[in-house]
Design an enzyme around this catalytic site. Structure first.
Site, short mmCIF file in Angstrom:
data_model
loop_
_atom_site.label_atom_id
_atom_site.label_comp_id
_atom_site.label_asym_id
_atom_site.label_seq_id
_atom_site.Cartn_x
_atom_site.Cartn_y
_atom_site.Cartn_z
N GLU A 113 0.92 -1.07 0.18
CA GLU A 113 -0.01 0.02 -0.02
C GLU A 113 0.97 1.48 -0.02
OE1 GLU A 113 -4.11 -1.57 2.08
OE2 GLU A 113 -2.52 -1.45 3.45
N GLU A 133 -3.61 -9.69 3.99
CA GLU A 133 -4.43 -9.65 5.01
C GLU A 133 -5.51 -10.57 5.10
OE1 GLU A 133 -3.80 -7.29 3.03
OE2 GLU A 133 -2.86 -5.29 3.99
N1 COA Z 1 4.43 -7.49 12.09
C1 COA Z 1 5.11 -7.89 13.32
N2 COA Z 1 6.29 -8.58 13.15
C2 COA Z 1 6.58 -9.01 11.86
C3 COA Z 1 5.89 -8.69 10.59
C4 COA Z 1 4.73 -7.94 10.90
N3 COA Z 1 3.90 -7.66 9.76
N4 COA Z 1 6.39 -9.44 9.48
C5 COA Z 1 7.44 -10.07 10.08
N5 COA Z 1 7.49 -9.62 11.45
C6 COA Z 1 8.68 -10.25 12.64
C7 COA Z 1 8.49 -11.87 12.63
O1 COA Z 1 7.59 -12.05 13.62
C8 COA Z 1 9.86 -11.87 13.33
O2 COA Z 1 9.96 -11.75 14.43
P1 COA Z 1 10.91 -12.57 15.63
O3 COA Z 1 12.20 -12.52 15.19
O4 COA Z 1 10.68 -11.62 16.78
O5 COA Z 1 10.28 -13.82 15.76
C9 COA Z 1 10.83 -11.05 12.33
O6 COA Z 1 9.77 -10.25 11.80
C10 COA Z 1 11.49 -12.11 11.18
O7 COA Z 1 10.38 -12.63 10.55
P2 COA Z 1 10.02 -13.93 9.95
O8 COA Z 1 8.62 -14.30 9.98
O9 COA Z 1 10.97 -14.87 10.85
O10 COA Z 1 10.99 -14.09 8.50
P3 COA Z 1 10.77 -14.92 7.39
O11 COA Z 1 11.72 -14.78 6.30
O12 COA Z 1 10.66 -16.40 7.91
O13 COA Z 1 9.30 -14.47 6.78
C11 COA Z 1 7.77 -13.01 5.92
C12 COA Z 1 9.22 -13.20 6.32
C13 COA Z 1 7.66 -11.76 5.35
C14 COA Z 1 7.04 -13.94 4.88
C15 COA Z 1 6.99 -13.24 7.22
O14 COA Z 1 7.53 -12.60 8.56
C16 COA Z 1 5.38 -12.90 7.20
O15 COA Z 1 4.42 -13.41 6.64
N6 COA Z 1 5.34 -11.70 7.74
C17 COA Z 1 3.85 -11.20 7.69
C18 COA Z 1 3.18 -10.77 6.71
C19 COA Z 1 1.79 -10.22 6.76
O16 COA Z 1 1.03 -11.11 6.92
N7 COA Z 1 1.78 -8.75 6.66
C20 COA Z 1 0.18 -8.15 6.89
C21 COA Z 1 0.17 -7.79 8.34
S1 COA Z 1 -1.45 -6.98 8.23
#
Ligand code: COA
Length: 259
Positions: A113, A133
């Site tokens: 966004e 989302e």
């Molecule tokens: N909000 C808060 N924390 C987030 C985040 C978010 N949107 N996206 C990633 N993080 C945090 C993870 O919780 C993790 O924290 P930790 O180390 O304390 O456990 C850290 O960032 C690293 O992320 P991780 O998931 O371990 O990395 P990855 O390489 O395995 O995966 C993503 C990367 C982006 C695919 C995955 O983090 C993800 O799906 N994030 C959420 C995306 C999402 O749904 N966004 C919309 C929110 S409304």
């Protein structure tokens, strides 16, 4: 000065970096307020001609809103927080100077966004873009449902939003969601070169041309944004939102009930 962002000036080009790399640059409410303050400075600086927006580190542009805060959104805060994000992001869209999103990695949810309010988007080959989302039991709330169909058409926007699955940079290029795809090490240089080219053009012509192009896409955006925020807020009241976010935080598969 800022805790969650960096604002640097290189001649006529400002570079604004979302700077929470250990959280994949997830945008929390404090980041939104800092963005707003940074935009006040950008607007007040007559020497600036182009803004580049990017994310710190090598993995993420912005991996969404901070899920730890979205977890607590309810019918009151859901509306306030989405309306505030829409307002601040729209401020980027409406800057007199053009903006370029340099998408260095994940651009998910609020990250996509944010990229969409920029005038142009350049992605690294490592970028993945999406609106995840619905997987959390909510819907986009910072413009995704309104700007995505304008950029890539309704059918493609439906697929991205309704599956929640991300797409690769070359797919984003094919559907016009990004202007160019370059190697990660060439990303910032490509963005700066484009910014410098635009900065060499006449200031007012750029300002007026940008405004005219923006107006072409206006339609009933304000109404659409209000409706989006309303629907996001409704989703904040569902059990599946609670479950989707709990499952993410607990690193397990969600069990949705449709309620
Ligand atoms: N909000 C808060 N924390 C987030 C985040 C978010 N949107 N996206 C990633 N993080 C945090 C993870 O919780 C993790 O924290 P930790 O180390 O304390 O456990 C850290 O960032 C690293 O992320 P991780 O998931 O371990 O990395 P990855 O390489 O395995 O995966 C993503 C990367 C982006 C695919 C995955 O983090 C993800 O799906 N994030 C959420 C995306 C999402 O749904 N966004 C919309 C929110 S409304």
């Amino acid at each position: 000065m800022f805790e969650n962002i960096l604002l640097e000036k290189h001649g006529a080009v400002a570079v604004l970096t979302i700077n929470r790399p250990d959280k994949m640059n997830a945008v929390n409410n404090a980041t939104v307020e800092e963005l707003d303050q940074a935009l006040v400075r950008v607007e007040a600086d007559p020497d600036l001609r182009v803004l580049i927006l990017t994310g710190a580190g090598e993995k993420a542009f912005v991996a969404g809103a901070d899920i730890n805060e979205v977890k607590n959104r309810d019918a009151v805060t859901g509306r306030a927080e989405t309306r505030r994000r829409q307002e601040v992001y729209t401020r980027i869209e409406n800057l007199e100077i053009p903006s370029i999103a340099a998408i260095n990695g994940f651009a998910l949810g609020t990250g996509l966004e944010l990229a969409m309010v920029c005038s142009m988007r350049i992605a690294s080959t490592q970028a993945r873009l999406g609106q995840p989302e619905v997987k959390l039991g909510i819907i986009p709330g910072a413009g995704g449902t309104q700007r995505l169909p304008k950029l890539i058409g309704m059918g493609r926007a439906m697929e991205l939003v309704l599956t929640g699955d991300p797409i690769a940079a070359d797919q984003a290029l094919a559907m016009g969601l990004v202007n160019r795809v370059v190697a990660p090490e060439a990303l910032m240089e490509t963005a700066r070169t484009l910014a410098t080219t635009i900065a060499q053009r006449p200031k007012l012509a750029i300002q007026y041309a940008k405004e005219a192009i923006l107006r072409s896409g206006e339609g009933a955006l304000a109404q659409g944004l209000a409706h989006e925020s309303y629907l996001h807020t409704l989703a904040c009241g569902t059990a599946d939102k609670k479950e989707g976010i709990a499952a993410f935080l607990e690193k397990r598969a969600p069990e949705f009930t449709g309620r």
